[in-house]
Every structure is written in structure tokens, then in C-alpha cells.
Design a protein around this motif. Structure first.
Motif, PDB file in Angstrom:
ATOM      1  N   GLU A 107      -7.386  14.381  -5.071  1.00  0.00           N
ATOM      2  CA  GLU A 107      -7.339  13.046  -4.474  1.00  0.00           C
ATOM      3  C   GLU A 107      -8.754  12.455  -4.383  1.00  0.00           C
ATOM      4  OE1 GLU A 107      -4.720  11.450  -4.264  1.00  0.00           O
ATOM      5  OE2 GLU A 107      -3.027  12.673  -3.572  1.00  0.00           O
ATOM      6  N   CYS A 108      -9.311  12.164  -5.552  1.00  0.00           N
ATOM      7  CA  CYS A 108     -10.675  11.642  -5.637  1.00  0.00           C
ATOM      8  C   CYS A 108     -10.779  10.269  -4.986  1.00  0.00           C
ATOM      9  CB  CYS A 108     -11.095  11.495  -7.103  1.00  0.00           C
ATOM     10  SG  CYS A 108     -10.970  13.007  -8.069  1.00  0.00           S
ATOM     11  N   GLY A 109      -9.805   9.412  -5.302  1.00  0.00           N
ATOM     12  CA  GLY A 109      -9.876   8.008  -4.882  1.00  0.00           C
ATOM     13  C   GLY A 109      -9.823   7.821  -3.380  1.00  0.00           C
ATOM     14  N   TYR A 110      -9.332   8.809  -2.664  1.00  0.00           N
ATOM     15  CA  TYR A 110      -9.230   8.677  -1.213  1.00  0.00           C
ATOM     16  C   TYR A 110     -10.554   8.888  -0.497  1.00  0.00           C
ATOM     17  CZ  TYR A 110      -4.249   8.011  -0.968  1.00  0.00           C
ATOM     18  OH  TYR A 110      -2.992   7.467  -1.069  1.00  0.00           O
ATOM     19  N   VAL A 148       0.871   4.301  -2.587  1.00  0.00           N
ATOM     20  CA  VAL A 148       0.618   5.673  -2.167  1.00  0.00           C
ATOM     21  C   VAL A 148       1.736   6.591  -2.654  1.00  0.00           C
ATOM     22  CG1 VAL A 148       0.575   7.180  -0.134  1.00  0.00           C
ATOM     23  CG2 VAL A 148      -0.723   5.053  -0.130  1.00  0.00           C
ATOM     24  N   ASN A 149       2.988   6.099  -2.544  1.00  0.00           N
ATOM     25  CA  ASN A 149       4.148   6.928  -2.875  1.00  0.00           C
ATOM     26  C   ASN A 149       5.070   6.127  -3.794  1.00  0.00           C
ATOM     27  OD1 ASN A 149       5.929   9.015  -2.893  1.00  0.00           O
ATOM     28  ND2 ASN A 149       6.589   8.805  -0.774  1.00  0.00           N
ATOM     29  N   GLN A 155      -6.439  13.427 -11.548  1.00  0.00           N
ATOM     30  CA  GLN A 155      -5.290  12.513 -11.633  1.00  0.00           C
ATOM     31  C   GLN A 155      -5.486  11.470 -12.724  1.00  0.00           C
ATOM     32  OE1 GLN A 155      -3.683  11.075  -7.959  1.00  0.00           O
ATOM     33  NE2 GLN A 155      -4.058  12.987  -6.875  1.00  0.00           N
ATOM     34  N   ALA A 156      -6.731  11.107 -12.992  1.00  0.00           N
ATOM     35  CA  ALA A 156      -6.984  10.172 -14.093  1.00  0.00           C
ATOM     36  C   ALA A 156      -6.531  10.772 -15.419  1.00  0.00           C
ATOM     37  CB  ALA A 156      -8.466   9.824 -14.179  1.00  0.00           C
ATOM     38  N   ARG A 200       1.487  12.791  -0.417  1.00  0.00           N
ATOM     39  CA  ARG A 200       1.729  11.367  -0.562  1.00  0.00           C
ATOM     40  C   ARG A 200       2.838  10.874   0.364  1.00  0.00           C
ATOM     41  NH1 ARG A 200      -0.668   8.541  -4.549  1.00  0.00           N
ATOM     42  NH2 ARG A 200      -2.546   9.609  -5.276  1.00  0.00           N
ATOM     43  N   GLY A 242      -6.714   4.642 -12.799  1.00  0.00           N
ATOM     44  CA  GLY A 242      -6.689   5.812 -13.662  1.00  0.00           C
ATOM     45  C   GLY A 242      -5.461   6.643 -13.344  1.00  0.00           C
ATOM     46  N   GLY A 243      -4.770   7.127 -14.409  1.00  0.00           N
ATOM     47  CA  GLY A 243      -3.581   7.946 -14.164  1.00  0.00           C
ATOM     48  C   GLY A 243      -2.536   7.221 -13.332  1.00  0.00           C
ATOM     49  N   ASP A 281     -12.042  14.219 -12.521  1.00  0.00           N
ATOM     50  CA  ASP A 281     -11.005  13.380 -11.930  1.00  0.00           C
ATOM     51  C   ASP A 281      -9.665  13.791 -12.516  1.00  0.00           C
ATOM     52  OD1 ASP A 281     -10.734   9.744 -11.452  1.00  0.00           O
ATOM     53  OD2 ASP A 281      -9.328  11.375 -11.083  1.00  0.00           O
ATOM     54  N   SER A 320      -2.725   6.041 -10.450  1.00  0.00           N
ATOM     55  CA  SER A 320      -2.689   6.644  -9.133  1.00  0.00           C
ATOM     56  C   SER A 320      -3.875   6.192  -8.286  1.00  0.00           C
ATOM     57  CB  SER A 320      -2.701   8.168  -9.258  1.00  0.00           C
ATOM     58  OG  SER A 320      -2.969   8.773  -8.008  1.00  0.00           O
ATOM     59  N   LEU A 321      -3.625   6.006  -6.987  1.00  0.00           N
ATOM     60  CA  LEU A 321      -4.722   5.706  -6.060  1.00  0.00           C
ATOM     61  C   LEU A 321      -5.669   6.895  -5.938  1.00  0.00           C
ATOM     62  CD1 LEU A 321      -3.116   3.943  -2.935  1.00  0.00           C
ATOM     63  CD2 LEU A 321      -4.006   2.898  -5.016  1.00  0.00           C
ATOM     64  N   GLY A 322      -5.232   8.048  -6.453  1.00  0.00           N
ATOM     65  CA  GLY A 322      -6.018   9.264  -6.275  1.00  0.00           C
ATOM     66  C   GLY A 322      -7.117   9.451  -7.304  1.00  0.00           C
ATOM     67  N   ALA A 323      -7.122   8.596  -8.338  1.00  0.00           N
ATOM     68  CA  ALA A 323      -8.185   8.703  -9.336  1.00  0.00           C
ATOM     69  C   ALA A 323      -9.404   7.919  -8.857  1.00  0.00           C
ATOM     70  CB  ALA A 323      -7.695   8.155 -10.669  1.00  0.00           C
ATOM     71  N   TYR A 324     -10.599   8.374  -9.239  1.00  0.00           N
ATOM     72  CA  TYR A 324     -11.795   7.547  -9.015  1.00  0.00           C
ATOM     73  C   TYR A 324     -11.600   6.245  -9.792  1.00  0.00           C
ATOM     74  CZ  TYR A 324     -14.518  11.788  -7.662  1.00  0.00           C
ATOM     75  OH  TYR A 324     -14.997  12.933  -7.071  1.00  0.00           O
ATOM     76  N   SER A 325     -12.138   5.156  -9.282  1.00  0.00           N
ATOM     77  CA  SER A 325     -12.203   3.941 -10.089  1.00  0.00           C
ATOM     78  C   SER A 325     -13.608   3.867 -10.678  1.00  0.00           C
ATOM     79  CB  SER A 325     -11.951   2.708  -9.214  1.00  0.00           C
ATOM     80  OG  SER A 325     -13.088   2.453  -8.401  1.00  0.00           O
ATOM     81  N   VAL A 365     -10.190   3.970  -2.919  1.00  0.00           N
ATOM     82  CA  VAL A 365      -9.270   3.141  -3.705  1.00  0.00           C
ATOM     83  C   VAL A 365      -8.200   2.466  -2.836  1.00  0.00           C
ATOM     84  CG1 VAL A 365      -7.731   3.114  -5.712  1.00  0.00           C
ATOM     85  CG2 VAL A 365      -9.804   4.483  -5.759  1.00  0.00           C
ATOM     86  N   PRO A 366      -7.665   3.141  -1.795  1.00  0.00           N
ATOM     87  CA  PRO A 366      -6.735   2.410  -0.930  1.00  0.00           C
ATOM     88  C   PRO A 366      -7.370   1.148  -0.331  1.00  0.00           C
ATOM     89  CG  PRO A 366      -6.647   4.753  -0.446  1.00  0.00           C
ATOM     90  CD  PRO A 366      -7.785   4.556  -1.392  1.00  0.00           C
ATOM     91  N   LEU A 423       0.830  -1.200   0.000  1.00  0.00           N
ATOM     92  CA  LEU A 423       0.000   0.000   0.000  1.00  0.00           C
ATOM     93  C   LEU A 423       0.868   1.255   0.000  1.00  0.00           C
ATOM     94  CD1 LEU A 423      -2.942   0.716  -0.135  1.00  0.00           C
ATOM     95  CD2 LEU A 423      -2.987   0.814   2.358  1.00  0.00           C
TER      96      LEU A 423
END
Lengths: 496, 523
Positions: free
Chosen positions: B346-349, A90-91, B99-100, B110, A116-117, B97, A119-124, A352-353, A86
Motif C-alpha cells: 500500500e504505497c499510495g497510502y 478504496v474498495n 500494486q502498480a 480495503r 497505477g494498477g 510499487d 489502485s489507490l495503493g500505487a505510488y503516483s 493518493v487518497p 473515496l
């Protein structure tokens, strides 16, 4: 919409107007919701903690939160491999670090590729990352001895609770006599009663048999169903296996009986299996509803509607805070399945995490992987300790006069029955409290131990219980159990 | 079938490896075979069907991930399978989104998250001290010093304190009380929860909820699901999507006929419209809410996304407070923020919070109770929110890089906003209001009558028809205005400004070309 008299005088005093949103004007269904696991007793525990911090003297030095199934809060360590992967996700700069094993890096890269991208930061997508849903399907297949699972029938969720609520939401329809009824076990995990209250569905109780280690008896299901048909339209049957709060692990025969019953009576089955990795008793084995259903063949296998739930919060992982989970739906109407996806899409996607963590839970290190040995050792240690604590709890409670405890076959709790002297029961009633709530509040005030009264989960009339987790470290648990039984003896004496 | 069933009933026997090498019971193998051959005869009706399911859920629509996006997914699969198209990739310009679409996460954020996730890294020299300090502070506030514990249902205490401090700073000293802060699973969760508590009554006294048209369709979806009454108030397209209190008045007056209007939702900066409300406008709205006794919801997730030099973000909370005690002690307000937008993306978070003002103490108790059933918001999202509200300050090691990254993202977005507005306004038949903030363009498209007819023949909203054609011919996925609401007879689409600058230019050019062709085709 009159406010209470207290309200009005306060309002008058402060020169404030009556609020738009009051107890009287709010959603009445929400008002009826109760959730004992974090209810009044826990609030009192918080107050006591606050007082301790402020230096107020108490008969104890700390409050023990034995109310909630949160292993890591009680000191259980996270699984190293999970957190390594994880952290790499994240990093991703850490992919260049020599301090992470290669297999962890590979997993992280695989997960990130699917995001997406990257990155964990994109919506899935709303049902969860495709790759992870495929991994979940493969996990289910392996677990169930090869019975196929379709990734398209797997939906990731924000903890199992999220998916349970979503499925129940779909089922609620009708009005008055045709309002959806949902059968739930008594005792139950109060997410179910809370959700049914919120949705305005009809709660239909079926009692587990305390005398037979909390067994589920189809005759009792029949009784509950027949009585329910008077005033609602029962459409669903919820089973928690292994049980919460009761810890019983259903036999295969029982599961078959339940499936047959559900099929005959046209009930949608919800199988809450979040404790599937927590089975301690030598005589018990976890059988998934999905597997048993499939092995029963047609008509059951191809027609019985089933939703099964799992989570990252329990097991050996204890990753409650990440809110990872999934539901597998079987034989669901394709159009309804699309509706379910639509409903999930309004909230975009599960964290996502949490999805990433779930991926590692369902596809842990293989025996040939560098991280395997440490992973296995950590996993076995957690499960062995839980088993030891289950046994200890059962043993101590069974030896205490006035307390009896069914075997803790699985899950993370004991749900002992306590005898309460009639004077205590009377006093509780005078105070407007359920007798076991009264007991638990006194226990909390005297010892700092916070457990949840049986009335929060449901129990047969005239019986009293409490639910206590088995999660504190072994030696601490031993002390707690001793304190508790001593308190119970004292309480019994005091009110005799 | 009978034999299969009998075999299956014996299914718990010793495992034998199946023909495809997997270790499974022979009974399970038979089960698989059976499942592939469904009996053609009498399948009984399912318990859960479109007819028997929850009608309120059936009524829900959410265009941002609706039919056009599903179509985009299908097309992507076709591309993967090698089917030839007039384009090589699908551009997902439908969802906010960042980052996507290639925006990089903020390094500091991060780093702190990684330290929290795997605290062994606290010993690593590769992480700056200020990141470690933040991580330690967060972990100490977590049960078992781990992100893996449930937090309190209202959120980790010290994070709520940090949020309150942020709000106070943001609002020039107007105090925020941590007790009024609730961390949530994205802002959507908080919005949904507050609306849920507000909805009551029946028939003509059913709760009415005022929402802007155009709106972010979370609102209409939740209202549908809760079986509340949606009350539309129209933003003024000719006036940069301004909010006119007279229009609010009209909406409330008409609504009182058939419901009990209790709630007023504002999105500022706007989604999909991107307008940033003036301070005067916010005061007018607050006064109106006070007059009409409406509970105010202020969706402020784009508060960090303001591009127009003439515009400034004013929080509803600050303005309310500064209007004096008659308002600030009486108007009930819930304001929402999120980790998904801004410069963080940071959408996915799924991080977010709401600040509630003037809620009845008993209601606050009810709120916590409701939240407690779902235990808590994802703790990693709470941690992300903490870093957003507690970023590096001047003097700290990470400050320079953090500032650079933040300015770079915001500068880039501002540039793309201007670029988009300008380019769209060069296209005959498209008119785009200034993108003052947020992340979207919501241009108006003037469709020829023949196109509208064609759409109707296909039983589609005209702008859905347009967007489908755009998707099929260029691979660009945007969301039709009908998904957000618009004045009758007008058509729009919402496109994000998130693709990288060069790609965005290409996308805009393609849209322009498509539009011109479309006009010719349906002339």
C-alpha cells in the motif's frame, strides 16, 4: 558539548552514559522551532483530558479544543459524495453495489483508471496524478473567470503545509547579510515562522493593521523591507488570504498593490489561499492572487513569480486528516521547477487518497448529476453555519467589556484583542509566561476551553489576543463564548 | 500592450461569453491573448533561479525517480502518440510499487478502510463483522469519529498501542512502549525527521552519517539536503552483500578526519541488495554502535519480505534488548516500518511508523514539536498501518481469506526472487547475488572497455549508458547502480521483481538478449 547539570547527575545515578542525541547536540535550528497551535497549552489540555478520564473533579466536564482549525473533530459532517467516491476507490467491489449513485461510481472509475494498477495503493508520479492535476487546472480556470491554468504548473502535495515548506526550501540561500529573508504577516499562521526557523532563513515581520480590520498596508511592507535589507536579503513575501488567524479578506486593490510592490522589490510571492471557500462577510469577495496578477497584464503577469496554495482541510470539506493540497506556480524558472519536482520525488508522492479527495473538491457534482442536490445542500449548510458562527462570535466578543473583535470576514477563527490588568501582566512575567499565555492557561484550568494565545501568532508589543476557532456547533459555541466572556470579566476583577 | 493592460485593469466588468463558449470576462480573454505573446525584449532575471536557489536542494539526487525514469515517461508519451518503437510498452521495473505492477491489495485491509471512509457501510451486510469491529475501533479513536480530523501529531493513540503490541509479538515478547511509537507519512518521513534532528555542528564537527553502499538513495538525498556529511561503508559483494564490522571501523576512522560521525544507518533486509542480516551480524553492529557512540537507524520496511529459507528477519530492537542492559539501556535506536512493502504493497497510502529506543525525554519532546508543525500523518495511512499490525487472527471470519492472500503474495514474490536470481546468473557477463529478501535484484554487469568509453563520451556513468540503451531498445526501465552507489569500477542495475511471473520471465529474457547483444556490440 556539556549537558545540563541535571542531566549529568541523572546519568551518574542511573549508571547510564551520556546520550548521542541531546538538547545540546541536536540540530539547533530544530530547537528554535515553535508551533503554538499544538504547543504547550494544548499539551496542558491533553493532561486535563487525561485527568477527567481518571475521574478527577474539575470545574468543567469536558475540554473544548477550540485551538485548531479541524471542523470534523468538532462535529462537522463530511460531504457524503466525497466519501462515497473515496469508498468506491478504496474498495472497488462496491462498484457493484446498488447503494451508491451512478455519478459517484463514474468518478471512482475515472480516478482509478488514472492510478497505477488501477489502485489507490500505487505510488503516483511525484507531482500527483496527471488527471487530477488537469482537473485542478480546470478548477482554477473556472474560479478565475477563464484565465488559463497549466496542469504542468500544478503540484499536488500532502496538505498545503507540505508545498509551502517545499517552496520556502527552494528560496533559502546565502549567508549572513545575504541570507534569504522572508516577509510574513503579523499575526501569522505559525507554520511560516516554524519553517523559517528550521531552514535558518530570516523572518521579516510586517504588521497587519488591527485598527483597520487587519488590513495589509503597502507602506508597512516598505518599512519592513527597508529595515530587513540591513541584515538579510529579502527574497519572498507571504500573504495569507483569507487570513489566519485574523480572518480578513483582502480587497482586490490591496492585492494589486501587493503584487506591484513584490514586482518592484523583486520578491517571490507566496499566496496561502486555503480559506478561499470560507468567506462570510457580505462586503468581502475572494480574489485569487493568480487572477489579479494575470489581469494586471505585463510586466506583472508575465514576470512576477507566484506560488498559490490550496487544501482539502478547510472550506466546506474539512478533510484535514486526508492531507490533500496543491500548489500552482506561475512564472517559475523552468529549471527551478524541475528542481522542485526532484525535491518532491525524494518523498515519492503525496497520499493518493488525499489526491482523490482533492479531485472531487475541484470537480464537484454538476447541476445535472444525481448527487448534485444533496451535495449542494450539504455544502450550503456547512458554509451557512460557519457564517452564522462567525457573526455570533463577532457579536458576543464586541459586546464584552475589555474584549474587542474585528469582523470575522472569512477563515475559521476569531482573534479578539483582550485587555489584561497590569497585575496580571506582572504576574505572568514573574512566572516567565507571555501575559496572554497566562490568561489562556487560567481560562483552560477554569473552564476547560482551549484557545491559543496571541503570542503564538505574533502581535504588536503590548497587545494581547487569543485565537479561537468558530467550529463548535452553534449552540455549544454560544455557551462557550458566554463562558469565556464571563471568565474574562472575572479575571479582570481578580487582578485589578 | 498598453491597451491590453488598460482593458485588463477594467477586468471586473460583467461577464461575456468568450468566442470558445466559455463564460469569462472579456478582460480575461484579452489577458489570455496577451499571455500567448510574450514580449521578446528585456525579460528581467527571475528572483528564483538555479544560481539563487538553495544550493543544498540543488545537490540532491534521487535516482529511483531520476533521469532514466523521466526518459521512460517521455518514451511512454511517444508510444501513446503512436510513434513506432521496438516494443509496445514501457515496463517500470524501477520502483518498489507492487500494486502498480498488478499485485492485488489485501481484501480485508480495503474492507476496513472502506468502512472507515464511509461509515454508512457499517450497516451493509456485505462486510464481515471482524472488519466492522476494526473500523469502529479506529473511528472511535478519531476526532469526530472521522478519518477527516487531524490526529495527534504522534498518531492516533489506539493505533500506536496496536503497533506496540505488534512489535512485542513480533519480537517474541520483548516489550514495546506505545509512547515510543510515532506514526509517519511512509517510513521516508520518519527517517528524514530523525536525521534532521541529528544534524548539527560545523566544519570538522559537522554530523557524519554512515550509510551502506549500495544504499536506498533517500539517505544520500536527505543528507545532501541537510548539508550533513555522507560517510560510506561498503557492503561485501563477494560475500552476499554482508555487512563487515571491520569496514564500519575503517569508515568511521577515516570520517573522523573531517566530520563528527554520529549516526549509523542499516537497511535490513537490504535495498537494493536484498540481503538479510544474520543475527550475529546485527549483534556486531550494535556492539560497534555502542563502542563508537553512534545513533542507530534501522530501516526495516522489508521485514515481511524474506524469501531465502536460510534467512530470518531479526529486528534490531529485539536483538538490542536481548544483548542485555548495558546495550539495551544505552544504545539509541530508531527502527522504521511501512505499509508500502511486505505483502500489502500500500504505497499510495503513505503509512509508516518509527519506534525509538533510549531517546532522551527532551528529544522526544522536540520530536513531537517538529512533527506538530506538519500537524499529522495522513489518517487513512495510519488506519492502513493499524490493519497491518492488527490483522485477522485464527478464529476470525476473515482469517482464512486473509491468510491465503498473504501467502499467495509472499509465495509469488519468493518464486520471482529465485527465478530472477537464476536467470540472471545464466547470462554471461551478469552475476546476481541471492535475493534473500526485499523486492529487487541488483545484478553486477561486466561491461566491455569500449562500452565504458562510449559512456564517458556521452558524459554518462557506464551503467546509466547501459540502462538508457536497455530502455530505448526494450522499453524496460531499471535504475543504474550509480544511483545507489557501488565500488569504483563496478557496474550494476536495480530491477524490481514485481511484474507478474509470466511477464517477469519475458522481461528477464529480454534483458538477457539485450545484454548479449550489448556485449557483442562493444566487444
Amino acid at each position: 558539548m556539556a549537558s545540563s547539570t541535571v542531566d549529568q547527575s541523572q546519568v551518574a545515578r542511573n549508571g547510564l552514559r551520556e546520550k548521542v542525541l541531546t538538547l545540546n547536540s541536536m540540530n539547533p535550528r530544530v530547537r528554535r522551532v515553535e508551533y503554538a497551535v499544538r504547543g504547550p497549552i494544548v499539551q496542558r489540555a491533553l493532561e486535563l483530558e487525561q485527568e477527567l478520564r481518571q475521574g478527577v473533579k474539575k470545574p468543567f466536564t469536558e475540554v473544548i479544543r477550540a485551538n485548531i482549525g479541524d471542523a470534523q473533530a468538532m462535529g462537522q459532517r463530511p460531504i457524503t459524495f466525497l466519501r462515497q467516491v473515496l469508498a468506491l476507490c478504496v474498495n472497488p467491489d462496491l462498484l457493484n453495489s446498488p447503494n451508491f449513485p451512478d455519478d459517484a461510481k463514474k468518478r471512482a472509475e475515472r480516478i482509478l483508471q488514472a492510478c497505477g494498477g488501477h489502485s489507490l495503493g500505487a505510488y503516483s508520479i511525484s507531482s500527483g496524478i496527471q488527471l487530477i492535476r488537469e482537473d485542478v487546472a480546470q478548477y482554477i480556470e473556472r474560479r478565475d473567470g477563464g484565465i488559463p491554468a497549466d496542469p504542468n504548473n500544478v503540484f499536488l502535495s500532502t496538505g498545503a503545509s507540505d508545498a509551502i515548506v517545499t517552496v520556502l526550501k527552494l528560496l533559502v540561500a546565502g549567508e549572513g547579510h545575504t541570507r534569504t529573508g522572508v516577509l510574513i504577516p503579523i499575526p501569522q499562521y505559525p507554520l511560516y515562522s516554524a519553517t523559517l526557523a528550521e531552514l535558518g532563513a530570516v523572518q521579516v515581520d510586517y504588521y497587519l493593521e488591527e485598527e483597520r480590520a487587519w488590513a495589509l498596508d503597502v507602506a508597512e511592507l516598505h518599512r519592513a523591507l527597508c529595515q530587513a535589507r540591513d541584515h538579510c536579503c529579502p527574497r519572498a513575501l507571504c500573504v495569507i488570504n483569507p487570513g489566519n488567524p485574523t480572518g480578513q479578506v483582502q480587497t482586490r486593490e490591496c492585492i494589486e498593490d501587493v503584487i506591484r510592490f513584490a514586482f518592484q522589490e523583486r520578491l517571490f510571492l507566496l499566496a496561502d489561499e486555503v480559506y478561499q471557500d470560507n468567506v462570510y462577510s457580505a462586503g468581502s469577495q475572494f480574489h485569487s492572487f493568480k487572477k489579479v496578477l494575470m489581469e494586471m497584464g505585463p510586466p506583472y503577469a508575465v514576470q512576477q513569480e507566484l506560488a498559490s496554495f490550496h487544501s482539502t482541510s478547510k472550506g466546506y470539506m474539512g478533510e484535514c486528516g486526508f492531507r490533500g493540497g496543491y500548489v500552482e506556480v506561475v512564472n517559475m524558472d523552468p529549471a527551478v521547477q524541475q528542481q522542485m519536482l526532484k525535491l518532491m520525488s525524494v518523498r515519492l508522492c503525496p497520499p493518493v487518497p488525499g489526491q482523490a479527495l482533492l479531485d472531487l473538491v475541484v470537480s464537484p457534482p454538476a447541476p445535472t448529476d444525481p448527487s448534485f442536490m444533496q451535495f449542494q445542500a450539504e455544502r450550503q449548510a456547512v458554509l451557512a453555519e460557519l457564517a452564522a458562527k462567525a457573526r455570533l462570535t463577532e457579536q458576543v466578543f464586541s459586546e464584552a467589556p475589555g474584549i474587542s473583535c474585528n469582523p470575522v470576514q472569512g477563515a475559521m477563527y476569531s482573534f479578539p484583542r483582550i485587555q489584561l490588568p497590569p497585575r496580571a501582566v506582572q504576574l505572568a512575567q514573574e512566572l516567565g509566561l507571555a501575559p496572554d499565555m497566562f490568561f489562556c492557561l487560567c481560562l483552560l484550568e477554569e473552564t476547560g476551553i482551549c484557545v491559543v494565545p496571541g503570542s503564538g501568532f505574533g502581535q504588536r508589543e503590548g497587545t494581547y489576543h487569543f485565537r479561537m476557532t468558530i467550529l463548535p456547533p452553534l449552540e455549544k459555541l454560544r455557551l462557550l463564548l458566554e463562558k469565556l466572556t464571563r471568565f474574562h470579566a472575572k479575571f479582570t476583577l481578580e487582578y485589578s | 500592450m498598453q491597451r491590453a493592460a488598460a482593458l485588463l485593469r477594467r477586468g471586473c466588468g460583467p461577464r461575456t461569453p468568450g468566442p470558445w463558449g466559455r463564460n469569462q470576462s472579456s478582460a480575461a480573454a484579452e489577458a489570455s491573448a496577451v499571455l500567448n505573446v510574450r514580449p521578446e525584449r528585456s525579460r528581467r532575471e527571475r528572483i528564483l533561479t538555479l544560481e539563487s536557489m538553495n544550493p543544498q536542494v540543488k545537490a540532491v539526487e534521487y535516482a529511483v525517480r531520476g533521469p532514466i525514469v523521466l526518459k521512460a515517461g517521455e518514451i511512454e508519451l511517444e508510444l501513446q502518440r503512436g510513434i513506432k518503437k521496438p516494443f509496445t510498452e514501457v515496463i517500470r521495473a524501477n520502483i518498489g510499487d507492487a500494486q502498480a505492477m498488478g499485485q492485488q491489495p489485501i481484501t480485508f485491509l480495503r474492507q476496513v478502510m472502506a468502512l472507515c471512509t464511509y461509515p454508512n457501510l457499517l450497516d451493509s451486510p456485505s462486510f464481515p463483522e471482524d472488519a466492522k469491529k476494526r473500523a469502529r475501533r479506529i473511528l472511535q479513536a478519531c476526532g469526530g469519529n472521522s478519518l477527516g480530523s487531524y490526529s495527534a501529531s504522534q498518531g492516533v493513540n489506539c493505533i500506536r498501542e496496536d503497533v506496540a503490541a505488534y512489535i512485542t509479538r513480533r519480537d517474541g515478547g520483548v516489550p514495546a512502549d506505545p509512547d515510543n511509537i510515532y506514526l509517519t507519512t511512509g517510513a521516508s518521513d520518519g527517517i528524514s525527521t530523525i536525521l534532521k534532528i541529528l544534524v548539527s555542528g560545523g566544519g570538522k564537527s559537522r554530523t557524519g552519517v554512515l550509510i551502506p553502499i549500495p544504499q536506498y538513495p533517500l539517505y544520500s538525498a536527505v543528507i545532501s539536503e541537510l548539508d550533513a556529511i555522507q560517510v560510506n561503508y561498503y557492503l561485501d559483494e563477494e560475500n552476499c552483500w554482508a555487512l563487515n564490522v571491520n569496514e564500519l571501523r575503517r569508515a568511521v576512522k577515516e570520517a573522523k578526519d573531517h566530520c563528527d560521525p554520529k549516526v549509523l544507518c542499516i537497511i535490513n533486509p537490504g535495498n537494493p541488495t536484498g540481503q538479510v542480516q544474520s543475527r550475529k551480524c546485527i549483534e556486531d553492529v550494535i556492539h560497534f554502535a555502542w563502542e563508537e557512540k553512534l545513533f542507530l537507524l534501522a530501516d526495516e520496511v522489508y521485514q515481511d519480505n524474506v524469501y531465502s529459507p536460510d534467512c530470518r528477519f531479526h529486528s534490531f530492537k529485539k536483538v538490542l534488548y536481548e544483548m542485555g542492559p548495558e546495550y539495551s539501556s544505552n544504545v539509541e535506536l530508531a527502527s522504521f516500518h511501512s505499509t508500502s512493502k511486505g505483502y500489502m504493497g500500500e504505497c499510495g497510502y503513505r503509512g509508516g511508523y518509527m519506534e525509538v529506543i533510549n531517546l532522551h525525554p527532551e528529544i522526544k519532546g522536540q520530536l513531537v514539536k517538529l512533527l506538530s508543525v506538519r500537524l499529522c500523518p495522513p489518517v487513512s495511512g495510519q488506519a492502513a498501518m493499524d490493519i497491518v499490525v492488527n490483522p485477522p487472527v485464527p478464529g476470525e471470519e476473515s482469517f482464512e481469506q486473509f491468510s491465503r492472500e498473504k501467502e499467495s503474495v509472499l509465495g509469488n514474490l519468493a518464486k520471482k526472487a529465485k527465478l530472477t536470481e537464476d536467470l540472471f546468473n545464466q547470462v554471461p557477463g551478469i552475476h546476481c547475488n541471492p535475493l534473500q529478501g526485499a523486492m529487487y535484484a541488483f545484478p553486477r554487469i561486466f561491461l566491455p572497455a569500449k562500452a565504458v568509453e562510449a559512456a564517458q563520451a556521452h558524459q554518462m556513468a557506464p551503467d546509466m549508458f547501459y540502462c538508457m540503451k536497455l530502455l530505448e531498445e526494450t522499453g524496460i526501465c531499471v535504475v543504474p547502480g550509480s544511483g545507489f552507489g557501488q565500488r569504483e569500477g563496478t557496474y550494476h542495475f536495480r530491477m524490481t521483481i514485481l511484474p507478474p511471473v509470466e511477464k517477469l520471465k519475458t522481461v528477464l529474457q529480454k534483458v538477457k538478449d539485450f545484454h548479449i547483444n550489448f556485449l557483442e556490440k562493444y566487444a
